[in-house]
Design a protein around this motif. Structure first.
Motif, PDB file in Angstrom:
ATOM      1  N   ARG A 173       0.771  -1.299  -0.078  1.00 58.72           N
ATOM      2  CA  ARG A 173      -0.074   0.112   0.152  1.00 58.72           C
ATOM      3  C   ARG A 173       0.842   1.274  -0.087  1.00 58.72           C
ATOM      4  O   ARG A 173       0.524   2.316  -0.809  1.00 58.72           O
ATOM      5  CB  ARG A 173      -0.918  -0.054   1.047  1.00 58.72           C
ATOM      6  N   HIS A 174       1.916   1.056   0.772  1.00 55.81           N
ATOM      7  CA  HIS A 174       2.732   2.387   0.691  1.00 55.81           C
ATOM      8  C   HIS A 174       3.446   2.670  -0.520  1.00 55.81           C
ATOM      9  O   HIS A 174       3.683   3.790  -0.882  1.00 55.81           O
ATOM     10  CB  HIS A 174       3.976   2.188   1.944  1.00 55.81           C
ATOM     11  N   LEU A 177       0.833   4.003  -2.753  1.00 54.47           N
ATOM     12  CA  LEU A 177       0.706   5.785  -2.495  1.00 54.47           C
ATOM     13  C   LEU A 177       1.827   6.410  -3.010  1.00 54.47           C
ATOM     14  O   LEU A 177       1.776   7.540  -3.593  1.00 54.47           O
ATOM     15  CB  LEU A 177       0.435   5.782  -1.272  1.00 54.47           C
ATOM     16  N   GLU A 178       2.946   5.920  -2.851  1.00 54.82           N
ATOM     17  CA  GLU A 178       4.299   6.578  -3.274  1.00 54.82           C
ATOM     18  C   GLU A 178       4.420   6.735  -4.634  1.00 54.82           C
ATOM     19  O   GLU A 178       4.808   7.811  -5.300  1.00 54.82           O
ATOM     20  CB  GLU A 178       5.584   5.930  -2.705  1.00 54.82           C
ATOM     21  N   GLU A 180       1.689   7.003  -6.657  1.00 54.19           N
ATOM     22  CA  GLU A 180       0.703   7.983  -7.034  1.00 54.19           C
ATOM     23  C   GLU A 180       1.313   9.413  -6.779  1.00 54.19           C
ATOM     24  O   GLU A 180       0.959  10.160  -7.476  1.00 54.19           O
ATOM     25  CB  GLU A 180      -0.724   7.463  -6.353  1.00 54.19           C
ATOM     26  N   ARG A 181       1.950   9.598  -5.685  1.00 51.43           N
ATOM     27  CA  ARG A 181       2.479  10.651  -5.260  1.00 51.43           C
ATOM     28  C   ARG A 181       3.437  11.297  -6.580  1.00 51.43           C
ATOM     29  O   ARG A 181       3.476  12.498  -6.809  1.00 51.43           O
ATOM     30  CB  ARG A 181       3.067  10.838  -3.805  1.00 51.43           C
ATOM     31  N   VAL A 184       1.952  12.720  -9.680  1.00 54.30           N
ATOM     32  CA  VAL A 184       1.121  13.937  -9.711  1.00 54.30           C
ATOM     33  C   VAL A 184       2.420  15.018  -9.390  1.00 54.30           C
ATOM     34  O   VAL A 184       2.543  16.083 -10.177  1.00 54.30           O
ATOM     35  CB  VAL A 184       0.502  14.216  -8.387  1.00 54.30           C
ATOM     36  N   ASP A 185       3.692  14.721  -8.838  1.00 54.42           N
ATOM     37  CA  ASP A 185       4.806  15.318  -8.685  1.00 54.42           C
ATOM     38  C   ASP A 185       5.352  15.679 -10.374  1.00 54.42           C
ATOM     39  O   ASP A 185       5.820  16.603 -10.668  1.00 54.42           O
ATOM     40  CB  ASP A 185       5.917  14.749  -8.370  1.00 54.42           C
ATOM     41  N   GLY A 187       3.641  15.605 -12.965  1.00 56.68           N
ATOM     42  CA  GLY A 187       2.673  16.594 -13.649  1.00 56.68           C
ATOM     43  C   GLY A 187       1.511  15.913 -14.063  1.00 56.68           C
ATOM     44  O   GLY A 187       0.831  16.252 -14.943  1.00 56.68           O
ATOM     45  N   ALA A 188       1.214  14.721 -13.833  1.00 57.05           N
ATOM     46  CA  ALA A 188       0.019  14.104 -13.953  1.00 57.05           C
ATOM     47  C   ALA A 188      -1.381  14.640 -13.592  1.00 57.05           C
ATOM     48  O   ALA A 188      -1.273  15.385 -12.239  1.00 57.05           O
ATOM     49  CB  ALA A 188      -0.134  12.655 -13.372  1.00 57.05           C
ATOM     50  N   ASP A 189      -2.287  14.497 -14.162  1.00 59.20           N
ATOM     51  CA  ASP A 189      -3.582  14.927 -13.427  1.00 59.20           C
ATOM     52  C   ASP A 189      -3.852  14.183 -12.378  1.00 59.20           C
ATOM     53  O   ASP A 189      -4.228  14.714 -11.380  1.00 59.20           O
ATOM     54  CB  ASP A 189      -4.901  14.664 -14.353  1.00 59.20           C
ATOM     55  N   GLY A 190      -3.566  12.970 -12.436  1.00 59.83           N
ATOM     56  CA  GLY A 190      -3.772  11.879 -11.312  1.00 59.83           C
ATOM     57  C   GLY A 190      -3.330  10.635 -11.930  1.00 59.83           C
ATOM     58  O   GLY A 190      -2.800  10.572 -13.102  1.00 59.83           O
ATOM     59  N   VAL A 209      -5.066  -5.678  -5.121  1.00 60.63           N
ATOM     60  CA  VAL A 209      -5.592  -4.394  -4.466  1.00 60.63           C
ATOM     61  C   VAL A 209      -4.349  -4.558  -3.430  1.00 60.63           C
ATOM     62  O   VAL A 209      -4.171  -5.688  -2.682  1.00 60.63           O
ATOM     63  CB  VAL A 209      -6.938  -4.725  -3.678  1.00 60.63           C
ATOM     64  N   PRO A 210      -3.501  -3.525  -3.458  1.00 60.40           N
ATOM     65  CA  PRO A 210      -2.458  -3.357  -2.552  1.00 60.40           C
ATOM     66  C   PRO A 210      -2.765  -3.599  -1.093  1.00 60.40           C
ATOM     67  O   PRO A 210      -3.708  -3.061  -0.664  1.00 60.40           O
ATOM     68  CB  PRO A 210      -1.807  -2.124  -2.642  1.00 60.40           C
TER      69      PRO A 210
END
Lengths: 369, 369
Positions: A173-174, A177-178, A180-181, A184-185, A187-190, A209-210
């Motif tokens: 999970r971590h 999340l890392e 996904e952060r 965005v860093d 330049g992704a919309d998400g 599913v993580p």
């Protein structure tokens, strides 16, 4: 950019005219975005009758710098109350504009909403637009491919940075999340979809599913992530080994999946049947004894949705065209042991132009991390 | 826990019998989860005819430790191909079991899927289940409230940690991502909805998609986030001032919103009309000259979905009951300047038991950060 959307709406209008449908009502968000450049939640687009199209918003457009500004040549109206249904309001306007028929997206509208539409269009025949807009979306123009290229670059960057960090001891999970952060860093919309991270016995699954399982020495680690950039979604997936010395079974399995994925990538060309691309990876993996562990499909189109036509599967009808982006993502999961999945996004190109354009360039060599 | 779900299905079965509906087909994911404890993507639940209910899965249940294990007393079957429609398979089984009618969720099923159902149930009348399950979900039991309590605690913790960190110079998007990471760190399944962070002129809006704007001295900063815990979703929203000395207009506006939100919280009680709770915050803010900036609703139920019945709005019908959790979230946005939004989740309780139970306990005092 506004001409692009107006042109797309004109093509849709032609299709509807050819099918004897007076006007079209678009509600699927990706389709609204494709035809207007914006994707306000709950909005409905009326294409036709006549040349002036109309976008009905549920509420004033939100303050979102990641979307194109509202096109000037498209009429817009906002419902007086966001409790209303923009599709019902648009259908009512179609009736006012004397539409002699209205094609709606029956694969998107609920039964309840369709009933509400019928109550305001009484007398005007409602037909099914079916996947007319999805079919327009299949072949991407160079602006769309440019957005996909950037989305792929962002995903590659996020993945590359993760590989330079310490992985052992961190939970799935971590790590997700890392990633996904970092998307965005960069330049992704998400994220294009919920990031999948599977380690040890969780590796190599089509969807995982993580969990809170921690990465351990000797694990296979499978990562699958994607970025959204200007609405366009790309994906990449890789499998790594944790520690210095992969086991023999890991090396063997990795080579099998690598070779199968390469065969499928190399099969991509305009005019090739989708089922043949699927077969190019399915056959060798089946021959290697892994039929049980294979997913029912081995790739799919990408664009404004992460999962679009065409589908690469044994039952798929249809052939590929140039400028169609697809994923190629076969994998094998051995219950209790884990497995390997390798996932690229490529654009189908004529062989004369060098064959398929690989968007996701992270190495596919088996890395020990 | 299995008895809880079996009991809920029994209540649904009774409702259907009373309405003359032979069996019910549930497809809305939150409703499937409410009735079975699990939420497999694309699954369909058949309740009745007869005592043995059936959950049709699209594919083998995923490996997800955050969901309840499959209940023993519920029959389950997996489609041979995940390309199928679990609802069609379930409807076919209803026919085999001689159902004399089938109630379906017309607010969820698309026209296309409903047509596919009709093709297998030929002869069996299909009726609308409407919001029968949503109505069962309105009043929460103590297990559900316990999950909401934990979800609220997690959201409060994430928010509290953020307040201890440096905010000036950071973008809205980064703060939002940071909050979502902390939600997971503290045990959330994930965020309850996309976290909203708005600073300066973006503050105080009902919905704001986090942008790359950086927090500056003197800004109002509005944060709205929520956690999902065992499927249950809670939300909290607060507004802060950045820097040491709030401006006079900021202090005045904050007091107005604070007082209005408190009035609405204090209005919560069993038997009170939903529109009266809305009015308790709407009236003073309108009297203060902010009618233009008010959202059309000021709160809503929460549970397995972040936005459930009841709605707190001027047009809302219905009254509150004990054990109904709702948000109370009035706010004022002044275009170009920003604004204030204060959002709590509370459980309606009898006055004799101390009045509404506040779940989100982060201070509502105006903090200068």
């Amino acid at each position: 950019m506004a001409e692009v959307h107006a042109t797309r709406r004109a093509r849709l209008r032609e299709r509807c005219a050819a099918a004897g449908q007076g006007a079209a009502l678009i509600t699927l968000p990706a389709n609204v975005r494709y035809l207007t450049g914006c994707a306000p939640p709950g909005a409905a687009l009326l294409v036709g009758p006549g040349p002036q199209d109309l976008l009905v918003h549920l509420r004033p457009p939100p303050d979102d710098p990641r979307q194109d500004p509202h096109p000037d040549d498209l009429e817009a109206t906002v419902l007086p109350s966001p409790d209303g249904d923009a599709a019902v309001a648009a259908a009512d306007l179609a009736r006012e504009r004397h539409a002699d028929g209205l094609a709606v997206e029956e694969h998107h509208l609920t039964v309840a909403r369709h009933r509400a539409l019928r109550s305001v269009t009484s007398g005007i025949p409602l037909t099914d637009l079916a996947s007319a807009v999805e079919q327009l979306r299949l072949v991407k123009d160079e602006h769309e491919i440019a957005a996909l290229r950037i989305a792929a670059e962002i995903a590659d960057q996020a993945l590359g940075e993760l590989l330079e960090s310490i992985l052992v001891g961190r939970t799935e999970r971590h790590l997700a999340l890392e990633l996904e952060r970092r998307l965005v860093d960069h330049g992704a919309d998400g994220p294009a979809f919920p990031t999948s991270v599977g380690t040890g016995p969780h590796s190599g699954t089509a969807r995982h599913v993580p969990s809170d399982r921690r990465v351990e020495e000797g694990d296979f680690l499978t990562v699958r992530l994607g970025a959204t950039y200007r609405g366009y979604r790309c994906e990449v997936g890789r499998t790594f080994v944790i520690g210095t010395a992969p086991a023999a079974w890991q090396i063997e399995l990795y080579e099998q999946v690598f070779d199968a994925q390469r065969a499928a990538r190399e099969a991509l060309a305009p005019g090739v049947a989708c089922r043949d691309v699927d077969r190019a990876s399915r056959e060798p993996l089946t021959a290697a004894g892994h039929a049980e562990g294979l997913a029912p499909w081995s790739g799919h189109g990408v664009g404004l949705e992460i999962d679009e036509d065409p589908q690469l599967s044994p039952a798929a009808m249809g052939k590929l065209d140039a400028c169609v982006p697809v994923t190629v993502e076969p994998g094998v999961h051995l219950p209790g042991r884990g497995g390997v999945r390798i996932d690229d996004t490529l654009v189908v190109r004529p062989l004369a132009d060098g064959g398929p354009e690989l968007l996701t360039i992270t190495t596919k060599e088996l890395l020990a991390l």
